[in-house]
Write an enzyme that holds these catalytic residues in place. Structure first.
Site: not given
Ligand code: NAP
Length: 248
Positions: A155, A168
């Site tokens: 990401s 995350y």
């Protein structure tokens, strides 16, 4: 090259056995279909069996090679579960030509000062521990392949941290590091490990992270497939320990 403009051969993944985690929904579902349509026998991993059955039927209906279903809850999977997974794939296929480590969870969008430790642990278990333990257990099968590609979903916040992305972001930094370590420790020239950052994509996870965003303004999972196919197939065999952006 622009990964998003890559044009795969129709039989790019013919005779390959490829495991996709989180194949029941979102990007994983689209990648499973796309890999199968390019000739791969796909092993559909997920935690929700009925979602896996729907995509199984869809792949069969399209006349692609018969897939397999592999349910496993990644938040609580044990070393023994990964050993059993390796045994199942060994007896069914005898080798593995690719893994797309795609399953992931967002956790909460909160400052670290308020971040619940139980959610932290769950995000780490699914996003970081699971791809580590699964790759470790499946290395002997990957080493039996003539050309294998292991892909980890990363990401943007796995490369540059941003406020409120908590566990995350930390898990995706970990994924990037783990990928580089697997790549550097690997002694099999026919095996490689790379990361892919899908970028903002129209899925349930993105909608949870940005509830006020209009999903129709976002690229679909289908638009990412040239890059996902490129990194899985042999046209990218020179790449090892790299991290690419699917939308570049
Ligand atoms: P998604 O739509 O939420 O799908 C995630 C998949 O992972 C689902 O199939 C889900 O299964 C599975 N999964 C989640 N927790 C699991 C668990 N504990 N055990 C087994 N399977 C589990 O997400 P997505 O947007 O497609 O994201 C795919 C990957 O891309 C993720 O790694 C994500 O971090 C990364 N990513 C996405 C974006 C984006 O904009 N969408 C951006 C950057 C990175 P169920 O369907 O059964 O819940």
């Amino acid at each position: 090259m622009k990964y998003s403009e890559y044009q795969p051969r129709p039989d790019l993944l013919k005779n390959k056995v490829i495991l996709i985690t989180g194949a029941g929904d979102g990007i994983g579902r689209t990648a499973a279909l796309s890999y199968a349509l390019h000739g791969a026998t796909v092993v559909l991993h997920g935690r929700t069996i009925n979602k896996l059955e729907v995509i199984y039927d869809e792949i069969e209906g399209l006349g692609a090679p018969q897939p397999a279903i592999l349910p496993l809850q990644l938040s609580s999977a044990s070393t023994r579960d990964y050993e059993l997974l390796a045994d199942t794939l060994t007896s069914q296929f005898g080798r593995l030509d690719g893994i797309l480590h795609n399953a992931g969870i967002l956790g909460e969008r909160l400052p670290l000062s308020d971040y619940p430790t139980d959610i932290w642990d769950e995000v780490m278990a699914v996003n970081l521990r699971a791809p580590f333990a699964m790759t470790q257990a499946l290395l002997p099968l990957l080493e039996k392949s003539e050309a294998a590609s292991v892909i980890f979903a990363s990401s943007g916040v796995g490369r540059e941290a941003r406020a409120l992305w908590g566990a995350y972001s930390v898990s995706k930094f970990g994924v990037e590091a783990m990928c580089q370590i697997f790549a550097k420790e690997n002694t099999y020239p026919q095996l490689r490990f790379n990361c892919i950052n899908p970028g903002a994509t129209r899925t349930a996870m993105r909608a949870k992270a940005f509830p006020n965003e209009d999903p129709l303004t976002l690229p679909t999972s289908e638009m990412l497939m040239p890059a996902y196919l490129y990194l899985m197939g042999e046209d990218s065999k020179h790449l090892n320990g790299e991290s690419i952006n699917a939308q570049d």
